[in-house]
Write an enzyme that holds these catalytic residues in place. Sequence first.
Site, PDB file in Angstrom:
ATOM      1  N   ASP A  57     -52.437  20.016 -42.071  1.00  0.00           N
ATOM      2  CA  ASP A  57     -51.203  19.909 -41.742  1.00  0.00           C
ATOM      3  C   ASP A  57     -50.462  19.992 -43.010  1.00  0.00           C
ATOM      4  OD1 ASP A  57     -48.701  19.841 -40.919  1.00  0.00           O
ATOM      5  OD2 ASP A  57     -49.144  18.165 -39.489  1.00  0.00           O
ATOM      6  N   ARG A 112     -51.082   9.539 -45.980  1.00  0.00           N
ATOM      7  CA  ARG A 112     -49.670  10.072 -46.497  1.00  0.00           C
ATOM      8  C   ARG A 112     -49.247   9.310 -47.591  1.00  0.00           C
ATOM      9  NH1 ARG A 112     -47.091  11.973 -40.612  1.00  0.00           N
ATOM     10  NH2 ARG A 112     -49.006  13.053 -39.858  1.00  0.00           N
ATOM     11  N   GLN A 127     -53.108   8.242 -35.051  1.00  0.00           N
ATOM     12  CA  GLN A 127     -52.449   8.841 -33.797  1.00  0.00           C
ATOM     13  C   GLN A 127     -53.695   9.521 -33.174  1.00  0.00           C
ATOM     14  OE1 GLN A 127     -49.673  11.546 -35.499  1.00  0.00           O
ATOM     15  NE2 GLN A 127     -50.735  13.473 -35.206  1.00  0.00           N
ATOM     16  N   ASP A 239     -39.807  16.280 -29.706  1.00  0.00           N
ATOM     17  CA  ASP A 239     -40.359  15.078 -30.222  1.00  0.00           C
ATOM     18  C   ASP A 239     -39.877  14.241 -29.110  1.00  0.00           C
ATOM     19  OD1 ASP A 239     -41.075  15.648 -32.681  1.00  0.00           O
ATOM     20  OD2 ASP A 239     -39.167  14.840 -33.761  1.00  0.00           O
ATOM     21  N   GLU A 252     -39.391   7.266 -32.595  1.00  0.00           N
ATOM     22  CA  GLU A 252     -40.379   8.565 -32.344  1.00  0.00           C
ATOM     23  C   GLU A 252     -41.745   8.153 -31.964  1.00  0.00           C
ATOM     24  OE1 GLU A 252     -42.221  12.429 -34.705  1.00  0.00           O
ATOM     25  OE2 GLU A 252     -40.170  12.009 -34.984  1.00  0.00           O
ATOM     26  N   SER A 255     -44.801  13.774 -31.707  1.00  0.00           N
ATOM     27  CA  SER A 255     -44.122  15.174 -31.922  1.00  0.00           C
ATOM     28  C   SER A 255     -45.144  16.425 -31.606  1.00  0.00           C
ATOM     29  CB  SER A 255     -44.318  15.360 -33.804  1.00  0.00           C
ATOM     30  OG  SER A 255     -43.850  17.012 -34.163  1.00  0.00           O
TER      31      SER A 255
END
Length: 338
Positions: A57, A112, A127, A239, A252, A255
Amino acid sequence: MNTLTIPDHYQSPLDLIETEVAVKMIKDTFERRLAEQLRLTRVSAPLFLLKNTGLNDNLNGVERPVAFKAPSLNDDDEIEIIHSLAKWKRDALHRYHFEAHTGLYTDMNAIRRDEDLDNIHSMYVDQWDWEMVITKEDRNLDFLKKTVRKIYRALLDVEFTMLRHYPQLGEPILPEEITFITTQELEDLYPNDTPKQRENKIVKKHKAVCIMQIGDILKGGQKHDGRAPDYDDWALNCDILVYNKVLDQALELSSMGIRVDADSLKSQLAKANANDRLTLPFHQNIINGVLPLSIGGGIGQSRLCMFFLRKCHIGEVQASLWDQDTLKTCEEKGVHLL
């Protein structure tokens, strides 16, 4: 730059051991409900992928993946720690031969490195990544909304379960129904605000909101938010946000979206000046109709736990690394990071 907010007089409703037990309860309950609602099968997922497959991604296109080479592979093979499995899942649907309206989900763990650390962002991302095969007739906003409502029912089940086991968490926050709005409708509603300010206002009003059509430029000349051009269809994505009462802001949780077909892939890559990706195997498989049409998304595990356990910092529900200022402030304020 790292930012941190600790609300005045904040105190976690659960201690460390209670938190760990509750985290597992949330994950077990939601995972089961999600699979039931969307007819998903759990599969194993990779931690890293070869760069030249194009399966990693790209997020907003500027984040750098953690990369390395392995002596046991070819010298030219660069390996990347995943950012998410948005593209890998669609390829997996093809390899597993899933039928229409069935699909897969998996635990996704990612690094990340360029994430700006704050109350809800960590370098460690955990996630549920899920993906489901759809038909050409399903590529519309009504089907997207129908799928969101199924996920939302799973969220309602988890909130009910947690408040029954831990009444000290207080009153429920989630309404019976989630509110839908497009990014353009949101800009029209709050034209003088930034996208984040708009999100906070609409979510504080409705408590649970699905914001649709993210990635393209709005009438005001700006995007609501960045979105990679080669997995979600910008006209058919969204979202899911809920009201974080502890921090008094939108949070949030997911997504997601209907994925690009050949036409939307070419259009969005052109808009993003990323036509060089068209030669990658993943993108060729979309253009040539090898990969099935699909819908999918990611649902933050730690964010879910943070929301349902009324925590002010994501480090209270996951083990990660934090800068010294964050560690010092949390210690002084009695915020216990795992």
